[in-house]
Scaffold this active site. Structure first.
Site, PDB file in Angstrom:
ATOM      1  N   SER A  44       0.755  -1.232  -0.260  1.00 49.98           N
ATOM      2  CA  SER A  44       0.130  -0.388  -0.303  1.00 49.98           C
ATOM      3  C   SER A  44       1.126   1.651   0.073  1.00 49.98           C
ATOM      4  CB  SER A  44      -1.063  -0.718   1.775  1.00 49.98           C
ATOM      5  OG  SER A  44      -0.593  -1.151   2.382  1.00 49.98           O
ATOM      6  N   HIS A  76     -10.924  -9.450  -6.433  1.00 49.24           N
ATOM      7  CA  HIS A  76      -9.755  -9.937  -7.521  1.00 49.24           C
ATOM      8  C   HIS A  76      -8.002 -10.074  -7.222  1.00 49.24           C
ATOM      9  CE1 HIS A  76      -7.737  -5.107  -8.550  1.00 49.24           C
ATOM     10  NE2 HIS A  76      -8.219  -5.517  -7.128  1.00 49.24           N
ATOM     11  N   ARG A  97      -0.255  -9.964  -3.554  1.00 45.93           N
ATOM     12  CA  ARG A  97      -0.036  -9.868  -2.393  1.00 45.93           C
ATOM     13  C   ARG A  97      -1.058 -10.328  -1.579  1.00 45.93           C
ATOM     14  NH1 ARG A  97       3.108  -6.079   0.548  1.00 45.93           N
ATOM     15  NH2 ARG A  97       5.174  -7.350   0.649  1.00 45.93           N
ATOM     16  N   THR A  98      -0.758 -11.732  -1.268  1.00 44.21           N
ATOM     17  CA  THR A  98      -1.506 -12.389  -0.623  1.00 44.21           C
ATOM     18  C   THR A  98      -1.521 -12.321   1.294  1.00 44.21           C
ATOM     19  OG1 THR A  98      -2.408 -13.937  -2.191  1.00 44.21           O
ATOM     20  CG2 THR A  98      -2.839 -14.505   0.341  1.00 44.21           C
ATOM     21  N   HIS A  99      -1.802 -12.013   1.595  1.00 40.50           N
ATOM     22  CA  HIS A  99      -1.738 -11.861   3.221  1.00 40.50           C
ATOM     23  C   HIS A  99      -1.741 -12.833   3.799  1.00 40.50           C
ATOM     24  CE1 HIS A  99      -1.938  -7.181   1.893  1.00 40.50           C
ATOM     25  NE2 HIS A  99      -0.713  -7.486   3.395  1.00 40.50           N
ATOM     26  N   GLU A 198      -2.282  -3.504  16.445  1.00 42.73           N
ATOM     27  CA  GLU A 198      -1.605  -3.387  17.292  1.00 42.73           C
ATOM     28  C   GLU A 198      -2.897  -2.988  18.318  1.00 42.73           C
ATOM     29  OE1 GLU A 198       0.131  -2.306  15.202  1.00 42.73           O
ATOM     30  OE2 GLU A 198       0.627  -5.090  14.400  1.00 42.73           O
ATOM     31  N   SER A 217       2.768  -7.892   6.809  1.00 46.20           N
ATOM     32  CA  SER A 217       2.775  -8.711   5.489  1.00 46.20           C
ATOM     33  C   SER A 217       4.371  -9.681   5.063  1.00 46.20           C
ATOM     34  CB  SER A 217       2.829  -7.907   4.265  1.00 46.20           C
ATOM     35  OG  SER A 217       3.353  -6.532   4.244  1.00 46.20           O
ATOM     36  N   ASN A 240       1.077   5.272   9.021  1.00 44.89           N
ATOM     37  CA  ASN A 240       0.776   6.360  10.405  1.00 44.89           C
ATOM     38  C   ASN A 240       1.645   6.058  11.114  1.00 44.89           C
ATOM     39  OD1 ASN A 240      -0.599   3.006   9.649  1.00 44.89           O
ATOM     40  ND2 ASN A 240      -0.144   3.366  11.875  1.00 44.89           N
TER      41      ASN A 240
END
Ligand code: 8IG
Length: 277
Positions: A44, A76, A97-99, A198, A217, A240
């Site tokens: 991201s 998608h 990406r697959t998390h 968290e 990730s 952040n």
């Protein structure tokens, strides 16, 4: 291609490296590029980098590549792109990406990394959006990953596969990145399972054990990349400050906005670093 019920990595007799080799063959056939030198996963905030890296030779839907598609329709999964840099390097850009928090298991999380290695890539550039534990960092700031702490209690390695993780995020590559931008700070990436952010107490724990960045990730991917013999360069965009470090609650919208603000600057940086690798 596969049927809609079984994912090729979920079959009882599946061999992850064979599935990755098949995926690399698919990529060669669909892009017309038989070898990639560098692979880049866009997290991201980093999505605009691809256009700046070079000339896009081919863009293919990840669903056309073995192991990237899902067993059922679940939205998608993004695209894979083959880009040629000015100096003639082939860069495989992974926008799919697959998390780990998706819950499909760690094999699917690292399939793109193993596929990248199978296309010939010797360098894996992993980027992400993440939270900052250091108070001095500002949302929108990119930082280098110097090392990681894997708090997922999982591993992409199967069986008694003992892999050294010293210098996992290669100092050689970090030095190249800093030759492009000497102001780049660096820190230890701490991977939590997510998808919740968290608690402030967990952020304090991360800080106490030596973490500077919190994310969901990159650590598992880096381990798989090292197993596959690649050199790794990691970048986090601090979107952040982590919970409790910033005084206001974390919001996904805020995270997205910080990413959009930073995108042109960090994308240009990434493109210059890749050409220097
Ligand atoms: I963007 O604060 C982004 N991803 N774990 N914590 C974790 N992942 C993140 C965060 C964060 N921000």
């Amino acid at each position: 291609m596969q049927d809609t019920l079984t994912h090729p990595l979920d079959a009882p007799d599946a061999k992850p490296f064979e599935v990755a080799a098949q995926a690399a063959e698919d990529i060669a056939r669909l892009t017309g590029v038989d070898h990639h030198d560098i692979a880049l996963t866009l997290g991201s905030g980093w999505g605009k980098a691809a256009e700046l890296i070079g000339e896009t030779v081919a863009t293919i839907p990840a669903t056309e590549v073995t192991g990237f598609s899902k067993p059922a329709l679940e939205g998608h999964v993004g695209t894979l792109r083959s880009i040629r840099t000015a100096s003639g390097k082939n860069v495989l850009v992974i926008g799919a990406r697959t998390h780990y928090y998706e819950g499909h298991g760690v094999r699917r999380v690292v399939h793109s990394v193993r596929t990248a290695a199978a296309t010939g890539a010797k360098i894996m550039v992993l980027t992400n959006g993440a939270g900052g534990v250091r108070e001095t960092w500002k949302p929108g700031q990119p930082v280098l990953i110097s090392d990681h702490i894997n708090l997922t209690a999982d591993s992409p390695l199967e069986g008694a596969t003992f892999i050294d993780l010293t210098d996992l995020y290669a100092k050689r590559l970090r030095d190249i990145a800093r030759s492009i931008d000497p102001t780049l700070d660096e820190g230890v990436y701490t991977q939590f399972r997510g998808p919740h952010y968290e608690t402030p107490a967990e952020v304090q724990m991360a800080k106490t054990i030596g973490g500077h960045i919190v994310g969901m990730s990159t650590a598992l991917e880096a381990i798989a990349a090292r197993e596959a013999g690649m050199e790794i360069l990691g970048f986090s965009l601090i979107t952040n400050l982590a919970a409790g470090i910033q005084k206001t609650p974390l919001s996904h919208a805020e995270v997205i906005e910080a990413g959009q603000q930073a995108e042109p600057v960090i994308s240009a940086l990434l493109a210059r670093v890749i050409e220097a690798l």
